[in-house]
Write a protein that holds these residues in place. Structure first.
Motif, PDB file in Angstrom:
ATOM      1  N   CYS A  27     -15.891  -7.222  12.062  1.00  0.00           N
ATOM      2  CA  CYS A  27     -15.204  -7.606  10.816  1.00  0.00           C
ATOM      3  C   CYS A  27     -14.686  -6.373  10.080  1.00  0.00           C
ATOM      4  CB  CYS A  27     -16.145  -8.400   9.916  1.00  0.00           C
ATOM      5  SG  CYS A  27     -16.538 -10.054  10.518  1.00  0.00           S
ATOM      6  N   ILE A  28     -15.486  -5.326  10.053  1.00  0.00           N
ATOM      7  CA  ILE A  28     -15.075  -4.083   9.378  1.00  0.00           C
ATOM      8  C   ILE A  28     -13.878  -3.459  10.089  1.00  0.00           C
ATOM      9  CG2 ILE A  28     -15.800  -1.734   8.812  1.00  0.00           C
ATOM     10  CD1 ILE A  28     -18.640  -2.867   8.382  1.00  0.00           C
ATOM     11  N   SER A  29     -13.887  -3.492  11.426  1.00  0.00           N
ATOM     12  CA  SER A  29     -12.752  -2.960  12.181  1.00  0.00           C
ATOM     13  C   SER A  29     -11.480  -3.749  11.890  1.00  0.00           C
ATOM     14  CB  SER A  29     -13.061  -3.001  13.682  1.00  0.00           C
ATOM     15  OG  SER A  29     -14.125  -2.134  14.002  1.00  0.00           O
ATOM     16  N   MET A  30     -11.605  -5.071  11.787  1.00  0.00           N
ATOM     17  CA  MET A  30     -10.449  -5.901  11.456  1.00  0.00           C
ATOM     18  C   MET A  30      -9.927  -5.591  10.054  1.00  0.00           C
ATOM     19  SD  MET A  30     -11.728  -9.559  13.030  1.00  0.00           S
ATOM     20  CE  MET A  30     -10.435 -10.458  12.188  1.00  0.00           C
ATOM     21  N   LEU A  31     -10.855  -5.384   9.118  1.00  0.00           N
ATOM     22  CA  LEU A  31     -10.460  -5.052   7.745  1.00  0.00           C
ATOM     23  C   LEU A  31      -9.759  -3.691   7.692  1.00  0.00           C
ATOM     24  CD1 LEU A  31     -13.612  -6.301   5.818  1.00  0.00           C
ATOM     25  CD2 LEU A  31     -11.296  -7.240   5.638  1.00  0.00           C
ATOM     26  N   GLU A  32     -10.220  -2.757   8.518  1.00  0.00           N
ATOM     27  CA  GLU A  32      -9.568  -1.442   8.562  1.00  0.00           C
ATOM     28  C   GLU A  32      -8.146  -1.564   9.085  1.00  0.00           C
ATOM     29  OE1 GLU A  32      -9.963   3.017  10.542  1.00  0.00           O
ATOM     30  OE2 GLU A  32     -11.632   1.603  10.725  1.00  0.00           O
ATOM     31  N   SER A  33      -7.973  -2.326  10.168  1.00  0.00           N
ATOM     32  CA  SER A  33      -6.627  -2.531  10.721  1.00  0.00           C
ATOM     33  C   SER A  33      -5.713  -3.173   9.688  1.00  0.00           C
ATOM     34  CB  SER A  33      -6.709  -3.413  11.971  1.00  0.00           C
ATOM     35  OG  SER A  33      -7.470  -2.788  12.983  1.00  0.00           O
ATOM     36  N   HIS A  71      -1.155  -2.616   5.874  1.00  0.00           N
ATOM     37  CA  HIS A  71      -0.538  -2.944   4.587  1.00  0.00           C
ATOM     38  C   HIS A  71      -0.756  -1.839   3.555  1.00  0.00           C
ATOM     39  CE1 HIS A  71       0.384  -7.036   5.904  1.00  0.00           C
ATOM     40  NE2 HIS A  71      -0.836  -7.079   6.426  1.00  0.00           N
ATOM     41  N   GLU A  72      -0.837  -0.607   4.037  1.00  0.00           N
ATOM     42  CA  GLU A  72      -1.128   0.524   3.146  1.00  0.00           C
ATOM     43  C   GLU A  72      -0.072   0.695   2.058  1.00  0.00           C
ATOM     44  OE1 GLU A  72      -2.000   5.347   3.432  1.00  0.00           O
ATOM     45  OE2 GLU A  72      -1.732   4.153   5.253  1.00  0.00           O
ATOM     46  N   LYS A  73       1.168   0.352   2.331  1.00  0.00           N
ATOM     47  CA  LYS A  73       2.233   0.523   1.335  1.00  0.00           C
ATOM     48  C   LYS A  73       2.067  -0.448   0.167  1.00  0.00           C
ATOM     49  CE  LYS A  73       5.714   2.385   4.494  1.00  0.00           C
ATOM     50  NZ  LYS A  73       7.065   2.197   5.105  1.00  0.00           N
ATOM     51  N   ARG A  74       1.537  -1.632   0.447  1.00  0.00           N
ATOM     52  CA  ARG A  74       1.353  -2.635  -0.608  1.00  0.00           C
ATOM     53  C   ARG A  74       0.010  -2.493  -1.318  1.00  0.00           C
ATOM     54  NH1 ARG A  74       2.833  -8.477   1.745  1.00  0.00           N
ATOM     55  NH2 ARG A  74       1.947  -7.641   3.650  1.00  0.00           N
ATOM     56  N   CYS A  75      -0.987  -1.988  -0.603  1.00  0.00           N
ATOM     57  CA  CYS A  75      -2.334  -1.819  -1.175  1.00  0.00           C
ATOM     58  C   CYS A  75      -2.883  -0.483  -0.692  1.00  0.00           C
ATOM     59  CB  CYS A  75      -3.251  -2.963  -0.749  1.00  0.00           C
ATOM     60  SG  CYS A  75      -4.945  -2.842  -1.367  1.00  0.00           S
ATOM     61  N   LEU A 130      -5.159   2.700   0.383  1.00  0.00           N
ATOM     62  CA  LEU A 130      -6.416   2.736   1.132  1.00  0.00           C
ATOM     63  C   LEU A 130      -7.615   2.857   0.190  1.00  0.00           C
ATOM     64  CD1 LEU A 130      -5.595   5.015   4.214  1.00  0.00           C
ATOM     65  CD2 LEU A 130      -5.779   2.527   4.128  1.00  0.00           C
ATOM     66  N   ARG A 131      -7.432   3.542  -0.907  1.00  0.00           N
ATOM     67  CA  ARG A 131      -8.535   3.676  -1.873  1.00  0.00           C
ATOM     68  C   ARG A 131      -8.889   2.302  -2.463  1.00  0.00           C
ATOM     69  NH1 ARG A 131     -11.176   7.665  -4.917  1.00  0.00           N
ATOM     70  NH2 ARG A 131     -10.195   9.225  -3.600  1.00  0.00           N
ATOM     71  N   THR A 132      -7.879   1.514  -2.795  1.00  0.00           N
ATOM     72  CA  THR A 132      -8.132   0.167  -3.318  1.00  0.00           C
ATOM     73  C   THR A 132      -8.747  -0.728  -2.244  1.00  0.00           C
ATOM     74  OG1 THR A 132      -6.272   0.373  -4.859  1.00  0.00           O
ATOM     75  CG2 THR A 132      -7.071  -1.847  -4.403  1.00  0.00           C
ATOM     76  N   ALA A 133      -8.205  -0.652  -1.036  1.00  0.00           N
ATOM     77  CA  ALA A 133      -8.735  -1.445   0.075  1.00  0.00           C
ATOM     78  C   ALA A 133     -10.182  -1.060   0.364  1.00  0.00           C
ATOM     79  CB  ALA A 133      -7.876  -1.234   1.323  1.00  0.00           C
ATOM     80  N   GLU A 166     -11.336   9.636   4.173  1.00  0.00           N
ATOM     81  CA  GLU A 166     -11.664  10.110   2.825  1.00  0.00           C
ATOM     82  C   GLU A 166     -11.302   9.083   1.752  1.00  0.00           C
ATOM     83  OE1 GLU A 166     -10.996  14.035  -0.021  1.00  0.00           O
ATOM     84  OE2 GLU A 166      -9.784  13.780   1.787  1.00  0.00           O
ATOM     85  N   ARG A 167     -10.130   8.480   1.862  1.00  0.00           N
ATOM     86  CA  ARG A 167      -9.706   7.499   0.847  1.00  0.00           C
ATOM     87  C   ARG A 167     -10.286   6.113   1.119  1.00  0.00           C
ATOM     88  NH1 ARG A 167      -3.518   7.393   0.996  1.00  0.00           N
ATOM     89  NH2 ARG A 167      -3.904   7.948   3.167  1.00  0.00           N
ATOM     90  N   LEU A 168     -10.332   5.726   2.394  1.00  0.00           N
ATOM     91  CA  LEU A 168     -10.812   4.391   2.743  1.00  0.00           C
ATOM     92  C   LEU A 168     -12.327   4.270   2.588  1.00  0.00           C
ATOM     93  CD1 LEU A 168      -9.866   1.626   3.876  1.00  0.00           C
ATOM     94  CD2 LEU A 168     -10.375   2.514   6.158  1.00  0.00           C
ATOM     95  N   GLY A 169     -13.057   5.335   2.855  1.00  0.00           N
ATOM     96  CA  GLY A 169     -14.511   5.215   2.930  1.00  0.00           C
ATOM     97  C   GLY A 169     -15.303   5.747   1.758  1.00  0.00           C
ATOM     98  N   TRP A 170     -14.655   6.275   0.730  1.00  0.00           N
ATOM     99  CA  TRP A 170     -15.403   6.905  -0.360  1.00  0.00           C
ATOM    100  C   TRP A 170     -16.304   5.906  -1.081  1.00  0.00           C
ATOM    101  CZ3 TRP A 170     -15.123   5.584  -5.544  1.00  0.00           C
ATOM    102  CH2 TRP A 170     -14.127   4.687  -5.897  1.00  0.00           C
ATOM    103  N   PHE A 171     -15.804   4.697  -1.307  1.00  0.00           N
ATOM    104  CA  PHE A 171     -16.587   3.691  -2.026  1.00  0.00           C
ATOM    105  C   PHE A 171     -17.779   3.243  -1.174  1.00  0.00           C
ATOM    106  CE2 PHE A 171     -17.475  -0.762  -3.176  1.00  0.00           C
ATOM    107  CZ  PHE A 171     -17.750  -0.616  -4.533  1.00  0.00           C
ATOM    108  N   SER A 172     -17.566   3.060   0.118  1.00  0.00           N
ATOM    109  CA  SER A 172     -18.662   2.681   1.022  1.00  0.00           C
ATOM    110  C   SER A 172     -19.753   3.732   1.028  1.00  0.00           C
ATOM    111  CB  SER A 172     -18.129   2.494   2.445  1.00  0.00           C
ATOM    112  OG  SER A 172     -17.175   1.459   2.503  1.00  0.00           O
TER     113      SER A 172
END
Length: 316
Positions: free
Chosen positions: A36-42, A47-51, A53-56, A190-196
């Motif tokens: 599930c996490i891999s799917m969420l990363e993909s 959709h990085e332009k619309r959302c 990576l930090r928000t995602a 760095e941007r995708l995983g900071w919150f995790s």
């Protein structure tokens, strides 16, 4: 699910872990969480332009934790059959026996003189590069991963199992899996995983420190020298990059008498990790075996103490 059944779930889960470890024939929920996490990363990268990576990186862990809780809670609440599901989910979230067994395979290969296979077996347990390691580095790495994973592979999941049942355990496991997959401090995550990473640090803050106490009490029962272990742990643990990993690692290093830390290769780069434990003490086969006994005894002690707390509450 009545209070008496809730009392027995941690006991049965722990005993099943001791008896079965990690049976390959059974599906493991953490594999599904990882997919599930891999799917969420993909999805996030597509959709990085619309959302951003930090928000995602904030939304994905929150949504998946809510989804996991929303699945586990109703399943565990099914009359009669839900008890079996709850016990299985609790058992699947613990990894004490499997940790010791897999680490024991590495030590057994070293004892046989098969250093190449020992490197390969160690690579299944650690993220550092093992291809050029000698016996000293293999045993040090083994000691570091066993002591660190005692906390986040067993103690923390058991802690949340006692507090929140299988639902609490699997919300924790989801946070921990996000961190293991996204929590790297590099340009990719760095941007995708900071919150995790921050959420995992917060979730492990109390368990890491309580796990240190369980190790010290277990060490005392094994006849290990426990004097000044807590003082030395408090002094050395903050030197680690992680706010939590240093606590069980330093405690184990001082209890068993082996040195942790020093030069370690990650993804082609050498990292000079802080020294934990007494300096200049190699991890011999005897010290590794003592470490295995220590974490095993600490696990049993943790289970027994939790029952002492849960049983009176189940009678109210």
């Amino acid at each position: 699910m009545n209070d008496l059944i809730i009392f027995f779930i941690p006991l049965f889960a722990f005993l099943l872990d001791q008896l079965l470890a990690d049976p390959r024939c059974l599906p493991h929920p953490v594999v599904l969480v990882g997919k599930c996490i891999s799917m969420l990363e993909s999805l996030a990268r597509r959709h990085e332009k619309r959302c951003s990576l930090r928000t995602a990186g904030i939304m994905a862990p929150i949504l998946l934790c809510v989804a996991v809780g929303g699945i586990v809670w109703p399943l565990a609440s099914i009359p009669v059959f839900g008890v079996i599901i709850a016990i299985y989910l609790a058992f699947a979230g613990l990894a004490l026996k499997g940790l010791v067994q897999e680490a024991g395979k590495v030590e057994a290969l070293l004892a046989e003189g098969d250093i190449e296979e020992a490197r390969k077996a160690l690579a299944m347990l650690v993220s550092r590069e093992t291809g050029t390691m000698g016996e000293r580095e293999i045993r040090r790495s083994l000691a570091e991963t066993v002591s660190e994973n005692y906390s986040d592979g067993f103690f923390a999941p058991f802690f949340y199992l006692v507090l929140g049942g299988p639902t609490g355990l699997w919300i924790y496991k989801t946070i921990n899996t996000f961190d293991s997959m996204w929590g790297y401090r590099n340009s990719t995550y760095e941007r995708l995983g900071w919150f995790s990473a921050k959420t995992d640090d917060l979730a492990n803050w109390i368990p890491a420190r309580l796990s240190t106490l369980s190790l010290i009490f277990a060490g005392k029962g094994l006849g290990l020298a426990t004097e000044n272990v807590m003082d030395n742990t408090i002094r050395q643990a903050p030197s680690m990059e992680s706010p939590n990993a240093g606590w069980p690692m330093a405690a184990c290093a001082w209890l068993v008498g082996g040195t942790m830390g020093g030069p370690t290769i990650y993804f082609g780069k050498t990292k000079d990790k802080p020294i934990l434990g007494p300096e200049g003490q190699e991890w011999t086969a005897e010290r590794i075996e003592t470490l295995f006994r220590l974490v095993d005894r600490a696990g049993w002690l943790t289970m027994l103490l939790s029952l002492c707390v849960l049983f009176p509450l189940s009678m109210i």
